[in-house]
Design an enzyme around this catalytic site. Structure first.
Site, PDB file in Angstrom:
ATOM      1  N   ASN A 183       0.840  -1.183   0.000  1.00 32.76           N
ATOM      2  CA  ASN A 183       0.000   0.000   0.000  1.00 32.76           C
ATOM      3  C   ASN A 183       0.882   1.242   0.000  1.00 32.76           C
ATOM      4  O   ASN A 183       1.860   1.308   0.747  1.00 32.76           O
ATOM      5  CB  ASN A 183      -0.903   0.014   1.242  1.00 32.76           C
ATOM      6  CG  ASN A 183      -1.904  -1.127   1.237  1.00 32.76           C
ATOM      7  OD1 ASN A 183      -2.507  -1.411   0.210  1.00 32.76           O
ATOM      8  ND2 ASN A 183      -2.082  -1.792   2.372  1.00 32.76           N
ATOM      9  N   HIS A 219       6.582  -1.634   3.430  1.00 31.43           N
ATOM     10  CA  HIS A 219       6.366  -3.030   3.789  1.00 31.43           C
ATOM     11  C   HIS A 219       5.574  -3.698   2.680  1.00 31.43           C
ATOM     12  O   HIS A 219       4.666  -3.099   2.109  1.00 31.43           O
ATOM     13  CB  HIS A 219       5.631  -3.176   5.134  1.00 31.43           C
ATOM     14  CG  HIS A 219       4.440  -2.306   5.291  1.00 31.43           C
ATOM     15  ND1 HIS A 219       4.533  -0.940   5.511  1.00 31.43           N
ATOM     16  CD2 HIS A 219       3.112  -2.585   5.259  1.00 31.43           C
ATOM     17  CE1 HIS A 219       3.316  -0.429   5.609  1.00 31.43           C
ATOM     18  NE2 HIS A 219       2.438  -1.402   5.448  1.00 31.43           N
TER      19      HIS A 219
HETATM   20  P1  AMP Z   1      -0.589  -0.818   5.805  1.00 26.84           P
HETATM   21  O1  AMP Z   1      -2.018  -0.433   5.920  1.00 26.84           O
HETATM   22  O2  AMP Z   1      -0.238  -1.405   4.481  1.00 26.84           O
HETATM   23  O3  AMP Z   1       0.335   0.302   6.217  1.00 26.84           O
HETATM   24  O4  AMP Z   1      -0.391  -2.026   6.820  1.00 26.84           O
HETATM   25  C1  AMP Z   1       0.144  -1.882   8.110  1.00 26.84           C
HETATM   26  C2  AMP Z   1       0.103  -3.244   8.753  1.00 26.84           C
HETATM   27  O5  AMP Z   1       0.961  -3.227   9.878  1.00 26.84           O
HETATM   28  C3  AMP Z   1      -1.264  -3.683   9.230  1.00 26.84           C
HETATM   29  O6  AMP Z   1      -1.622  -4.908   8.592  1.00 26.84           O
HETATM   30  C4  AMP Z   1      -1.082  -3.843  10.735  1.00 26.84           C
HETATM   31  O7  AMP Z   1      -1.830  -4.904  11.282  1.00 26.84           O
HETATM   32  C5  AMP Z   1       0.412  -4.076  10.843  1.00 26.84           C
HETATM   33  N1  AMP Z   1       1.020  -3.717  12.126  1.00 26.84           N
HETATM   34  C6  AMP Z   1       0.887  -2.550  12.807  1.00 26.84           C
HETATM   35  N2  AMP Z   1       1.628  -2.572  13.929  1.00 26.84           N
HETATM   36  C7  AMP Z   1       2.259  -3.761  13.949  1.00 26.84           C
HETATM   37  C8  AMP Z   1       3.165  -4.397  14.847  1.00 26.84           C
HETATM   38  N3  AMP Z   1       3.567  -3.776  15.977  1.00 26.84           N
HETATM   39  N4  AMP Z   1       3.614  -5.633  14.560  1.00 26.84           N
HETATM   40  C9  AMP Z   1       3.200  -6.266  13.433  1.00 26.84           C
HETATM   41  N5  AMP Z   1       2.346  -5.725  12.536  1.00 26.84           N
HETATM   42  C10 AMP Z   1       1.881  -4.501  12.794  1.00 26.84           C
END
Ligand code: AMP
Length: 133
Positions: free
Chosen positions: A97, A110
């Protein structure tokens, strides 16, 4: 809240903190260029995030500024993680994203790696399709 992916890198973001070991994560792969860990709120039976070690806000930032070695190392790490998770034969999905319309919430690049079940349509049905162009 989606982020503005055009802003400068903010090293207080949660993935920067995971990289520095300040907060825990279930790490499944680490190498010179990338770290992979399980998503804290999985949206598929397998939901892993792969991030570059370098300070890049998004795919846009990474593709514009990262070195060839960083790009190659990161792309190879994504493949390595998928193979190690046994996802190649059943199949899997990658997603990155970028910014507001992409719904990016963490301003460190990511790639989501989803698998472990049939994943359904590529995008949520509805508004996005209605406005497709
Ligand atoms: P995005 O919307 O593509 O930025 O996705 C961010 C992702 O990060 C989401 O799927 C969250 O569930 C994940 N996320 C947020 N904080 C953490 C964390 N501390 N450890 C692992 N995943 C996380």
């Amino acid at each position: 809240m989606p982020v503005d992916a055009t802003l400068p890198y903010d090293d207080a973001n949660v993935f920067a903190r995971i990289l520095r070991g300040e907060i825990p994560a279930t790490i499944v792969h680490e190498d010179e260029y990338a770290v992979a860990f399980r998503d804290i709120a999985p949206q598929a039976p397998v939901h892993i995030l792969v991030i570059p070690r370098g300070a890049y806000v998004s795919w846009d930032d990474f593709s514009a500024r990262a070195s060839d070695a960083e790009i190659a190392g990161f792309v190879r790490a994504v493949g390595t993680v998928a193979r190690a998770a046994g996802l190649v034969e059943p199949g899997y999905r990658l997603l990155a994203n970028v910014g507001a319309a992409g719904g990016q919430e963490v301003p460190h690049l990511h790639v989501h790696l989803f698998g472990g079940a049939p994943l359904g349509p590529m995008l949520a049905q509805g508004a996005a399709r209605a406005r497709a162009r």
